[in-house]
Design an enzyme around this catalytic site. Structure first.
Site, PDB file in Angstrom:
ATOM      1  CG  ASP A  32     -24.752  20.766   1.028  1.00  0.00           C
ATOM      2  OD1 ASP A  32     -24.826  21.603   0.414  1.00  0.00           O
ATOM      3  OD2 ASP A  32     -24.610  21.090   2.530  1.00  0.00           O
ATOM      4  CB  SER A  73     -26.598  23.917   3.295  1.00  0.00           C
ATOM      5  OG  SER A  73     -25.330  23.591   3.058  1.00  0.00           O
TER       6      SER A  73
END
Length: 120
Positions: A32, A73
């Protein structure tokens, strides 16, 4: 996006299949916030080597959200897991707030073992 998603999955399987062997496992590892610039910085800082280079196959994904070029995200993960772009701040839904099926749900329907590990 669905066509891209299906193409990525087919490509992964095509690359890992041989005439006699089928893949035992498929692992999707998502770094991420880790783009090419971050990978390059890591390589520069580590003598031009990353453990990532040990992976036999690596893919890249462009997961901008449905409402912004910079994704968060949840929207990025939804694009990867469900093959559908959504808005920032949304998870597991299309931009119209309708729930979409993830690859994990599809795998489970086909009696495949699944799992998810998260580090926060």
């Amino acid at each position: 996006m669905k066509k891209t998603y299906i193409f990525i999955l087919i490509s992964i399987f095509a690359l890992t299949l041989s005439a006699q062997n089928k893949p035992k496992n498929v692992i999707v590892l998502i770094g991420d916030g880790m783009g090419l610039a971050q990978m390059y910085a890591g390589m520069v800082n580590n003598g031009n080597k990353l453990q990532l280079e040990r992976c036999k196959y690596i893919g890249l994904s462009k997961t901008y959200s449905a409402n912004n070029i910079t994704t968060d995200s949840g929207a990025g993960g939804t694009a990867i897991a469900c093959g559908v772009k959504t808005k920032n701040g949304m998870i597991g839904m299309n931009p119209d707030s309708v729930a979409v099926e993830s690859i994990l749900e599809k795998a489970e329907k086909n009696n495949l073992a699944t799992g998810m590990v998260v580090a926060c």
